[in-house]
Write a protein that holds these residues in place. Structure first.
Motif, PDB file in Angstrom:
ATOM      1  N   ILE A  95       2.341 -12.945  -2.194  1.00  0.00           N
ATOM      2  CA  ILE A  95       2.253 -12.769  -3.555  1.00  0.00           C
ATOM      3  C   ILE A  95       3.223 -11.585  -4.099  1.00  0.00           C
ATOM      4  O   ILE A  95       3.233 -10.607  -3.303  1.00  0.00           O
ATOM      5  CB  ILE A  95       0.718 -12.118  -3.929  1.00  0.00           C
ATOM      6  N   GLY A  96       3.928 -11.959  -5.083  1.00  0.00           N
ATOM      7  CA  GLY A  96       4.903 -10.873  -5.542  1.00  0.00           C
ATOM      8  C   GLY A  96       4.055  -9.737  -6.167  1.00  0.00           C
ATOM      9  O   GLY A  96       2.976  -9.731  -6.497  1.00  0.00           O
ATOM     10  N   PHE A  97       5.222  -8.612  -6.174  1.00  0.00           N
ATOM     11  CA  PHE A  97       4.525  -7.320  -6.363  1.00  0.00           C
ATOM     12  C   PHE A  97       4.219  -7.219  -8.043  1.00  0.00           C
ATOM     13  O   PHE A  97       2.905  -6.798  -8.279  1.00  0.00           O
ATOM     14  CB  PHE A  97       5.747  -6.328  -6.248  1.00  0.00           C
ATOM     15  N   ARG A 135      -5.509  -3.205  -4.437  1.00  0.00           N
ATOM     16  CA  ARG A 135      -5.445  -4.670  -5.098  1.00  0.00           C
ATOM     17  C   ARG A 135      -5.535  -5.808  -4.453  1.00  0.00           C
ATOM     18  O   ARG A 135      -6.340  -6.928  -4.831  1.00  0.00           O
ATOM     19  CB  ARG A 135      -4.057  -4.550  -5.929  1.00  0.00           C
ATOM     20  N   LEU A 136      -5.162  -5.582  -3.164  1.00  0.00           N
ATOM     21  CA  LEU A 136      -5.318  -6.867  -2.323  1.00  0.00           C
ATOM     22  C   LEU A 136      -6.877  -6.974  -1.990  1.00  0.00           C
ATOM     23  O   LEU A 136      -7.219  -8.310  -1.915  1.00  0.00           O
ATOM     24  CB  LEU A 136      -4.409  -6.647  -1.146  1.00  0.00           C
ATOM     25  N   GLU A 137      -7.306  -5.939  -1.504  1.00  0.00           N
ATOM     26  CA  GLU A 137      -8.759  -5.896  -1.036  1.00  0.00           C
ATOM     27  C   GLU A 137      -9.539  -6.428  -2.380  1.00  0.00           C
ATOM     28  O   GLU A 137     -10.524  -7.380  -2.003  1.00  0.00           O
ATOM     29  CB  GLU A 137      -9.158  -4.647  -0.759  1.00  0.00           C
ATOM     30  N   ARG A 159      -5.908 -16.034   1.273  1.00  0.00           N
ATOM     31  CA  ARG A 159      -5.772 -14.601   1.029  1.00  0.00           C
ATOM     32  C   ARG A 159      -4.566 -13.999   0.903  1.00  0.00           C
ATOM     33  O   ARG A 159      -3.621 -14.290   1.450  1.00  0.00           O
ATOM     34  CB  ARG A 159      -6.136 -13.978   2.359  1.00  0.00           C
ATOM     35  N   PRO A 160      -4.306 -13.366  -0.330  1.00  0.00           N
ATOM     36  CA  PRO A 160      -3.106 -12.857  -0.706  1.00  0.00           C
ATOM     37  C   PRO A 160      -2.550 -11.808   0.185  1.00  0.00           C
ATOM     38  O   PRO A 160      -3.372 -10.735   0.641  1.00  0.00           O
ATOM     39  CB  PRO A 160      -3.356 -12.399  -2.200  1.00  0.00           C
ATOM     40  N   ASN A 172       1.713   6.173  -2.611  1.00  0.00           N
ATOM     41  CA  ASN A 172       0.801   5.847  -3.632  1.00  0.00           C
ATOM     42  C   ASN A 172       1.042   4.150  -3.901  1.00  0.00           C
ATOM     43  O   ASN A 172      -0.118   3.614  -4.041  1.00  0.00           O
ATOM     44  CB  ASN A 172       1.267   6.384  -4.811  1.00  0.00           C
ATOM     45  N   VAL A 173       1.952   3.793  -3.745  1.00  0.00           N
ATOM     46  CA  VAL A 173       2.282   2.195  -4.022  1.00  0.00           C
ATOM     47  C   VAL A 173       1.550   1.435  -3.231  1.00  0.00           C
ATOM     48  O   VAL A 173       0.725   0.667  -3.312  1.00  0.00           O
ATOM     49  CB  VAL A 173       3.672   2.088  -4.192  1.00  0.00           C
ATOM     50  N   GLU A 174       1.663   2.035  -1.651  1.00  0.00           N
ATOM     51  CA  GLU A 174       0.961   1.344  -0.666  1.00  0.00           C
ATOM     52  C   GLU A 174      -0.576   1.438  -1.012  1.00  0.00           C
ATOM     53  O   GLU A 174      -1.097   0.502  -0.682  1.00  0.00           O
ATOM     54  CB  GLU A 174       1.446   1.890   0.655  1.00  0.00           C
ATOM     55  N   ARG A 175      -0.995   2.423  -1.196  1.00  0.00           N
ATOM     56  CA  ARG A 175      -2.377   2.448  -1.264  1.00  0.00           C
ATOM     57  C   ARG A 175      -2.885   1.598  -2.459  1.00  0.00           C
ATOM     58  O   ARG A 175      -3.854   0.925  -2.378  1.00  0.00           O
ATOM     59  CB  ARG A 175      -2.904   4.240  -1.546  1.00  0.00           C
TER      60      ARG A 175
END
Length: 434
Positions: free
Chosen positions: A424-426, A281-283, A127-128, A273-276
């Protein structure tokens, strides 16, 4: 009605059936009589057209409809009696032989396969994970600033990063070729949107300058007419412009919708916005890994008929996406063969997920669907109207029901499989677009 079922392969079956000819004729006559009461024909009053004339005009069509209905009814009856789960659509054909009292047909079809789910406890899902840091926010703000770059004319030779406005004409063997001419074309030196060799010749150019130079097209170039060949270009430089990135201040904050220009508030909104986006993306990454794990660990025979149906859907979807991007389909036709594996994967995954949902009772709950619809509606100015709009159409609502089922499957898999968190990197998470 006589019927018999033959097993052709693991999933394919053939149903032979015979429908009494007398029954067909009786139904044809009844429909023609009913039609004669309402049909309109020149020279006759409504309802007074002789049955013989009605039969001459409409008999073949009515007979075809009656036979089709009778065969479909017979097929459906056998399917119910035998408790067969038919996948896709049956291929129904008239059979030769038999006698005058029977009309013989065969229906070839596939049944749904048995799906054997793997041992979930033995599956490892990597899981990333990524926690949004301040440098992620800085990078995003930098991208937003670059996207709002203004271009200012300069009275100097061009350099890397400048935008050069040019007119050009290319020729191979003295003749122009598709895409060889451009008027007012903007080329950012070093951006890589044009061939590197073409861009390199524009470095050091000044407004008003005329240049002539050769450009060699790579052997794997998309345009087959010029691939592996060398073209001579005549270029007229109209303008050289330098980039001007907006300062990180009140004006920039207002350009992002922060009306009072408060830079600190702008940064908070960008971070939110970045956190959302990171969460989404992770999901998405986790869901993809879960679904792939299900495919890799499950065993089933995929029905060809379902793949064919899904392939048609995938082809139509791909064509619509390409047309939306302005791609001319006659120049870039969509090949069903290239999309067949994607269709097969979708069918397999759908069957596997359906079996897991059934076995573990992972169906969508009304409150889950409502929560998803409500969350989606919050991105609009009138959330209540959006919620009502979604619930007013079963098809729209089914999209959220599918999302709820997928969420249940992912949650269940993460609870029962081995999970290894991997940082995982940004940039890797957000992709090259960021």
């Amino acid at each position: 009605m006589q019927t018999s079922i033959e097993t052709l392969s693991k999933l394919e079956r053939r149903l032979d059936m015979a429908v009494p000819a007398e029954q067909i004729e009786r139904e044809v006559e009844q429909r023609l009589r009913k039609l004669s009461r309402t049909v309109r024909m020149d020279g006759f009053r409504p309802g007074k057209v002789p049955l013989k004339i009605v039969a001459q005009h409409y008999g073949p069509q009515v007979r075809t409809e009656v036979i089709g209905d009778a065969v479909q009814k017979a097929f459906s009856q056998v399917v119910r009696e035998q408790n067969l789960k038919v996948a896709g659509y049956p291929r129904i054909e008239r059979r030769e032989g038999g006698d005058e009292k029977q009309l013989a047909f065969s229906a070839t079809f596939e049944i749904y396969p048995e799906v054997k789910l793997g041992d979930v406890a033995g599956i490892t899902i990597r899981r990333p994970v990524h926690a949004v840091a301040e440098e992620d926010v800085d990078r995003t703000i930098g991208i937003l600033r670059k996207q709002r770059t203004a271009w200012e004319p300069v009275a100097r030779a061009s350099q890397t990063g400048d935008r050069v406005i040019v007119d050009f004409t290319g020729r191979i063997g003295g003749s122009e070729f598709p895409g060889s001419r451009g008027i007012g074309t903007a080329v950012v030196i070093g951006e890589g949107r044009m061939l590197p060799e073409f861009e390199s010749h524009l470095a050091g150019a000044s407004a008003g300058e005329q240049k002539t130079f050769p450009v060699h097209f790579p052997a794997d170039y998309a345009g087959k007419e010029v691939a592996g060949r060398t073209a001579d270009f005549e270029v007229s430089v109209q303008k050289v412009e330098a980039p001007k990135v907006p300062e990180l201040g009140a004006d920039f904050a207002r350009s992002l919708g922060v009306q009072d220009g408060d830079v600190a508030r702008m940064r908070e909104e960008v971070k939110a916005n970045v956190e959302r986006e990171v969460k989404a993306r992770l999901e998405g990454e986790v869901k993809q890994k879960v679904m792939q794990a299900l495919i890799d660990s499950s065993t089933l025979e995929v029905p060809k008929s379902l793949v064919e149906i899904e392939l048609q859907r995938v082809v139509q979807q791909t064509r619509a996406e390409l047309e939306a991007r302005g791609v001319k389909l006659e120049r870039l036709p969509v090949s069903p063969v290239a999309l067949e594996e994607r269709a097969r994967r979708r069918v397999a995954l759908g069957l596997i997920v359906a079996e897991l949902v059934r076995a573990q009772d992972l169906g969508a709950k009304p409150e889950q669907v409502r929560a998803l619809v409500t969350e989606h509606a919050q991105t609009y100015e009138q959330p209540f109207e959006v919620v009502r709009w979604v619930y007013s159409d079963p098809q729209r609502l089914s999209e959220f029901e599918s999302l709820a089922v997928e969420a249940n499957v992912v949650k269940w898999m993460l609870e029962h499989a081995k999970v290894e968190d991997q940082a995982i990197g940004f940039e890797a998470l957000m992709g090259a677009a960021t």
